[in-house]
Design an enzyme around this catalytic site. Structure first.
Site, PDB file in Angstrom:
ATOM      1  N   ARG A 192      13.640  20.867 -31.891  1.00 50.43           N
ATOM      2  CA  ARG A 192      12.205  20.682 -32.281  1.00 50.43           C
ATOM      3  C   ARG A 192      11.347  20.246 -31.254  1.00 50.43           C
ATOM      4  O   ARG A 192      10.245  20.604 -31.305  1.00 50.43           O
ATOM      5  CB  ARG A 192      12.339  19.697 -33.570  1.00 50.43           C
ATOM      6  CG  ARG A 192      12.824  20.032 -34.770  1.00 50.43           C
ATOM      7  CD  ARG A 192      12.659  19.205 -35.838  1.00 50.43           C
ATOM      8  NE  ARG A 192      11.195  19.018 -36.037  1.00 50.43           N
ATOM      9  CZ  ARG A 192      10.607  18.478 -36.914  1.00 50.43           C
ATOM     10  NH1 ARG A 192      11.370  17.919 -37.738  1.00 50.43           N
ATOM     11  NH2 ARG A 192       9.431  18.577 -37.078  1.00 50.43           N
ATOM     12  N   ARG A 239       5.643   8.250 -43.806  1.00 50.97           N
ATOM     13  CA  ARG A 239       4.638   9.143 -43.178  1.00 50.97           C
ATOM     14  C   ARG A 239       3.672   9.863 -44.129  1.00 50.97           C
ATOM     15  O   ARG A 239       3.365  10.734 -44.302  1.00 50.97           O
ATOM     16  CB  ARG A 239       5.508  10.258 -42.506  1.00 50.97           C
ATOM     17  CG  ARG A 239       6.702  10.197 -41.876  1.00 50.97           C
ATOM     18  CD  ARG A 239       6.455   9.646 -40.523  1.00 50.97           C
ATOM     19  NE  ARG A 239       5.803  10.072 -39.576  1.00 50.97           N
ATOM     20  CZ  ARG A 239       6.342  11.359 -38.609  1.00 50.97           C
ATOM     21  NH1 ARG A 239       7.197  11.580 -38.716  1.00 50.97           N
ATOM     22  NH2 ARG A 239       5.411  11.928 -37.927  1.00 50.97           N
ATOM     23  N   CYS A 259      10.320  11.721 -43.846  1.00 48.79           N
ATOM     24  CA  CYS A 259      11.182  12.404 -43.041  1.00 48.79           C
ATOM     25  C   CYS A 259      12.252  10.993 -42.417  1.00 48.79           C
ATOM     26  O   CYS A 259      11.932   9.936 -43.161  1.00 48.79           O
ATOM     27  CB  CYS A 259      10.552  12.801 -41.621  1.00 48.79           C
ATOM     28  SG  CYS A 259      10.069  11.564 -40.632  1.00 48.79           S
ATOM     29  N   LYS A 289       4.349  19.024 -26.738  1.00 52.65           N
ATOM     30  CA  LYS A 289       4.606  19.370 -28.090  1.00 52.65           C
ATOM     31  C   LYS A 289       3.474  19.035 -28.826  1.00 52.65           C
ATOM     32  O   LYS A 289       2.787  19.768 -29.636  1.00 52.65           O
ATOM     33  CB  LYS A 289       5.927  18.899 -28.601  1.00 52.65           C
ATOM     34  CG  LYS A 289       6.142  19.219 -30.129  1.00 52.65           C
ATOM     35  CD  LYS A 289       7.283  18.609 -30.911  1.00 52.65           C
ATOM     36  CE  LYS A 289       7.329  17.226 -31.059  1.00 52.65           C
ATOM     37  NZ  LYS A 289       6.901  16.707 -32.369  1.00 52.65           N
ATOM     38  N   ASN A 290       3.344  17.696 -28.784  1.00 51.34           N
ATOM     39  CA  ASN A 290       2.264  16.982 -29.505  1.00 51.34           C
ATOM     40  C   ASN A 290       0.720  16.991 -29.254  1.00 51.34           C
ATOM     41  O   ASN A 290      -0.221  16.589 -29.678  1.00 51.34           O
ATOM     42  CB  ASN A 290       2.602  15.326 -29.653  1.00 51.34           C
ATOM     43  CG  ASN A 290       3.743  15.262 -30.333  1.00 51.34           C
ATOM     44  OD1 ASN A 290       4.531  16.062 -31.121  1.00 51.34           O
ATOM     45  ND2 ASN A 290       4.456  14.029 -30.394  1.00 51.34           N
ATOM     46  N   ASP A 313       7.956   7.096 -29.369  1.00 54.56           N
ATOM     47  CA  ASP A 313       8.856   8.145 -29.058  1.00 54.56           C
ATOM     48  C   ASP A 313       9.733   8.130 -27.950  1.00 54.56           C
ATOM     49  O   ASP A 313      10.364   8.919 -27.616  1.00 54.56           O
ATOM     50  CB  ASP A 313       7.582   9.191 -28.799  1.00 54.56           C
ATOM     51  CG  ASP A 313       7.399   9.992 -30.196  1.00 54.56           C
ATOM     52  OD1 ASP A 313       6.153  10.507 -30.092  1.00 54.56           O
ATOM     53  OD2 ASP A 313       7.451   9.541 -31.175  1.00 54.56           O
TER      54      ASP A 313
HETATM   55  C1  EPZ Z   1       2.333  11.420 -34.161  1.00 55.29           C
HETATM   56  O1  EPZ Z   1       2.672  11.414 -35.522  1.00 55.29           O
HETATM   57  C2  EPZ Z   1       3.476  12.167 -33.632  1.00 55.29           C
HETATM   58  N1  EPZ Z   1       3.643  13.606 -33.841  1.00 55.29           N
HETATM   59  C3  EPZ Z   1       4.873  11.418 -33.620  1.00 55.29           C
HETATM   60  O2  EPZ Z   1       5.624  12.188 -32.665  1.00 55.29           O
HETATM   61  C4  EPZ Z   1       4.592  10.068 -32.988  1.00 55.29           C
HETATM   62  O3  EPZ Z   1       5.889   9.370 -33.114  1.00 55.29           O
HETATM   63  C5  EPZ Z   1       3.377   9.660 -33.810  1.00 55.29           C
HETATM   64  O4  EPZ Z   1       2.086  10.201 -33.547  1.00 55.29           O
HETATM   65  C6  EPZ Z   1       3.222   8.055 -33.257  1.00 55.29           C
HETATM   66  O5  EPZ Z   1       2.660   7.986 -31.878  1.00 55.29           O
HETATM   67  C7  EPZ Z   1       2.570  14.615 -33.551  1.00 55.29           C
HETATM   68  O6  EPZ Z   1       1.527  14.419 -32.697  1.00 55.29           O
HETATM   69  C8  EPZ Z   1       2.682  15.911 -34.102  1.00 55.29           C
HETATM   70  P1  EPZ Z   1       0.897   8.571 -37.101  1.00 55.29           P
HETATM   71  P2  EPZ Z   1       1.794  11.165 -36.783  1.00 55.29           P
HETATM   72  O7  EPZ Z   1      -0.117   8.984 -38.027  1.00 55.29           O
HETATM   73  O8  EPZ Z   1       0.365  11.495 -36.393  1.00 55.29           O
HETATM   74  C9  EPZ Z   1       1.109   5.444 -40.645  1.00 55.29           C
HETATM   75  C10 EPZ Z   1       7.757  13.291 -32.123  1.00 55.29           C
HETATM   76  O9  EPZ Z   1       8.922  12.823 -31.905  1.00 55.29           O
HETATM   77  N2  EPZ Z   1       0.119   6.210 -41.289  1.00 55.29           N
HETATM   78  O10 EPZ Z   1       0.240   7.933 -35.598  1.00 55.29           O
HETATM   79  O11 EPZ Z   1       2.393  11.428 -38.111  1.00 55.29           O
HETATM   80  C11 EPZ Z   1       2.388   6.089 -40.418  1.00 55.29           C
HETATM   81  O12 EPZ Z   1       3.192   5.868 -41.643  1.00 55.29           O
HETATM   82  C12 EPZ Z   1       6.915  12.729 -33.248  1.00 55.29           C
HETATM   83  O13 EPZ Z   1       7.202  13.856 -31.267  1.00 55.29           O
HETATM   84  C13 EPZ Z   1      -0.537   5.887 -42.436  1.00 55.29           C
HETATM   85  O14 EPZ Z   1      -0.047   4.824 -43.065  1.00 55.29           O
HETATM   86  O15 EPZ Z   1       2.024   9.465 -36.641  1.00 55.29           O
HETATM   87  C14 EPZ Z   1       2.991   5.371 -39.112  1.00 55.29           C
HETATM   88  O16 EPZ Z   1       3.577   4.098 -39.645  1.00 55.29           O
HETATM   89  C15 EPZ Z   1       7.778  11.667 -34.326  1.00 55.29           C
HETATM   90  N3  EPZ Z   1      -1.360   6.562 -43.034  1.00 55.29           N
HETATM   91  C16 EPZ Z   1       1.679   4.967 -38.233  1.00 55.29           C
HETATM   92  O17 EPZ Z   1       0.618   5.148 -39.361  1.00 55.29           O
HETATM   93  C17 EPZ Z   1      -1.884   7.805 -42.542  1.00 55.29           C
HETATM   94  O18 EPZ Z   1      -2.650   8.530 -43.201  1.00 55.29           O
HETATM   95  C18 EPZ Z   1       1.347   5.953 -37.264  1.00 55.29           C
HETATM   96  O19 EPZ Z   1       1.575   7.325 -37.793  1.00 55.29           O
HETATM   97  C19 EPZ Z   1      -1.267   8.230 -41.483  1.00 55.29           C
HETATM   98  C20 EPZ Z   1      -0.276   7.491 -40.872  1.00 55.29           C
END
Ligand code: EPZ
Length: 420
Positions: free
Chosen positions: A399, A124, A119, A22-23, A307
């Site tokens: 999802r 996020r 969410c 998915k990701n 995850d």
């Molecule tokens: C990706 O989400 C994945 N989704 C998530 O999978 C996964 O849990 C996550 O990466 C971490 O591995 C997809 O790839 C579509 P992040 P993403 O930006 O990119 C903070 C699932 O279950 N952050 O790596 O949204 C954020 O709050 C989903 O398949 C900022 O502060 O996650 C978090 O604490 C859930 N500012 C941390 O970084 C930003 O601009 C990591 O988030 C962006 C992120």
């Protein structure tokens, strides 16, 4: 709303094939906006989130359609005239919609994308995505809940992420492909899905090096061309099946996965007493009669993936001894704890840490899914619990898992879906 009913106690035995990731699919489908013409992506999982991305692309003028017959695993995308707008109605159902932002600004000079909002698992934010685009020369205005980004021509720049962000890295990597000059992204995410996106973009004619490492260099090019590509296997779905085998003292061959993408998970499962061996393009997992308690801390790749945290917690609920699980990536990713406690689990949460006291078994109960991986953990708990477990709000599960109950039934689980 559909629910899933599981009667626990069955050992899982047999073979299961992992679907496309998915990701990886979500950023790759979004990357089609960087070029005109006809893309064909294979091994695209049938998931609600993939459907949402296809709908979003369609509203913008990139017709995305699921293949039929032997192309049933494929999605064809025809990018014509693109209207660079991502409406709230779609973005609010899937945060990953933000992945259209980079491609739209890079190729169409502007984008109007609804802010994704938070969410269940956390706020996020997308501040890193926006800061990086500004560094590449975009002007960003936030108003009425939308991001308005404009740039006549993005210019290469060096940018260091304040936090490791998967989609932030993906958005900026895509934007930088069509910027003038060189971009260097530091403290970039190293997830296999980021590496796969870099591979896809290079196939389209981009010049990216360092994908999958924490320093990614992108030499801008004038245009990218449409491609055919098969999506890599989903390491989180694969990990979920490995846990299911370990949890039920089963013997399961999980096929079509990349073992190197699961090293941290395999290490923890072995520590907990599972036997995991490589076998004909997959991994065989045999669960022990008694599981050992292990401690785990979630980290960006190659650390233990957030995850997989909920899934591992279920294993620890029935392990011998106490374990400590620390969630360092998201601020609220213990929503499954309350539901697992209703099934008899002994879990105490203190901020980012959960202490689990293992017990011989759990007891089946009606439970409520709250987010994607939490719902998977409740299905796993049902496999092990005495009696019947009903998991409600399984739209969360749909999802990110393709026909999970069907695949588990194929391994001998007593599980079925009750249509609403
Ligand atoms: C990706 O989400 C994945 N989704 C998530 O999978 C996964 O849990 C996550 O990466 C971490 O591995 C997809 O790839 C579509 P992040 P993403 O930006 O990119 C903070 C699932 O279950 N952050 O790596 O949204 C954020 O709050 C989903 O398949 C900022 O502060 O996650 C978090 O604490 C859930 N500012 C941390 O970084 C930003 O601009 C990591 O988030 C962006 C992120």
């Amino acid at each position: 709303m559909d629910k899933i009913v599981v009667v626990g106690g069955k050992q899982l035995v047999g073979e299961v094939v992992v679907s496309g990731a998915k990701n990886a699919a979500l950023p790759i489908l979004a990357s089609s906006l960087l070029s005109q013409g006809h893309h064909l992506f294979r091994n695209v999982p049938r998931l609600a989130d993939v459907g949402t991305m296809c709908k979003l692309l369609g509203t913008m003028g990139a017709r995305a359609e699921r293949g039929t017959g032997r192309l049933g695993d494929a999605v064809a995308i025809d990018v014509g005239h693109v209207t660079p707008e991502a409406p709230y109605e779609l973005v609010k159902t899937m945060r990953a919609s933000v992945l259209v932002l980079g491609p739209l600004v890079a190729r169409h000079g502007r984008a109007r994308v609804s802010l994704p909002g938070g969410c269940a698992i956390g706020a996020r934010p997308i501040d890193q995505h926006l800061k990086g685009l500004e560094k590449l020369g975009a002007t960003i205005v936030l108003e009425h809940g939308y991001v308005e980004a404009r740039a006549r021509q993005l210019k290469g720049a060096s940018f260091t992420f304040d936090v490791v962000t998967v989609t932030g890295t993906e958005n900026l990597m895509m934007a930088a492909c069509l910027a003038k000059g060189r971009t260097v992204l530091e403290n970039a995410a190293r997830e296999p899905e980021v590496e796969e996106l870099a591979r896809v973009l290079n196939k389209m004619g981009a010049r990216i090096s360092g994908g999958g490492t924490d320093v990614i260099t992108i030499e801008g090019v004038d245009e990218l061309k449409p491609i055919e590509h098969a999506i890599l296997p989903d390491r989180i779905e694969a990990g979920t099946f490995l846990v299911a085998a370990a949890l039920t003292a089963g013997d399961v061959l999980v096929k079509r996965l990349v073992p190197e993408h699961l090293e941290a998970v395999i290490g923890k499962l072995r520590e907990a007493g599972a036997t995991i061996t490589a076998e004909e393009g997959g991994l065989r997992c045999k669960g022990p009669n008694v599981l050992r308690a292990v401690d785990v801390k979630t980290l960006p790749h190659p650390g233990f993936p957030t995850d997989m945290q909920a899934q591992l917690m279920v294993l620890m609920c029935v392990a011998k001894g106490s374990s400590v699980i620390t969630e360092t990536v998201f601020e609220n990713r213990f929503m499954h704890v309350l539901e697992l406690s209703r099934m008899g689990a002994d879990i105490r949460v203190d901020g980012h840490t959960a202490v689990i006291k293992g017990k011989r078994s759990l007891s089946g109960a009606p439970v409520m899914a709250t987010d994607l991986r939490a719902s998977a953990s409740l299905v796993l708990a049902g496999l092990r619990a005495r009696g019947k477990t009903e998991i409600h709000r399984v739209y969360h599960l749909d999802r990110g898992y393709e026909r999970l109950e069907k695949k588990l039934r194929g391994l001998g689980a007593d599980i079925h879906r009750v249509k609403a």
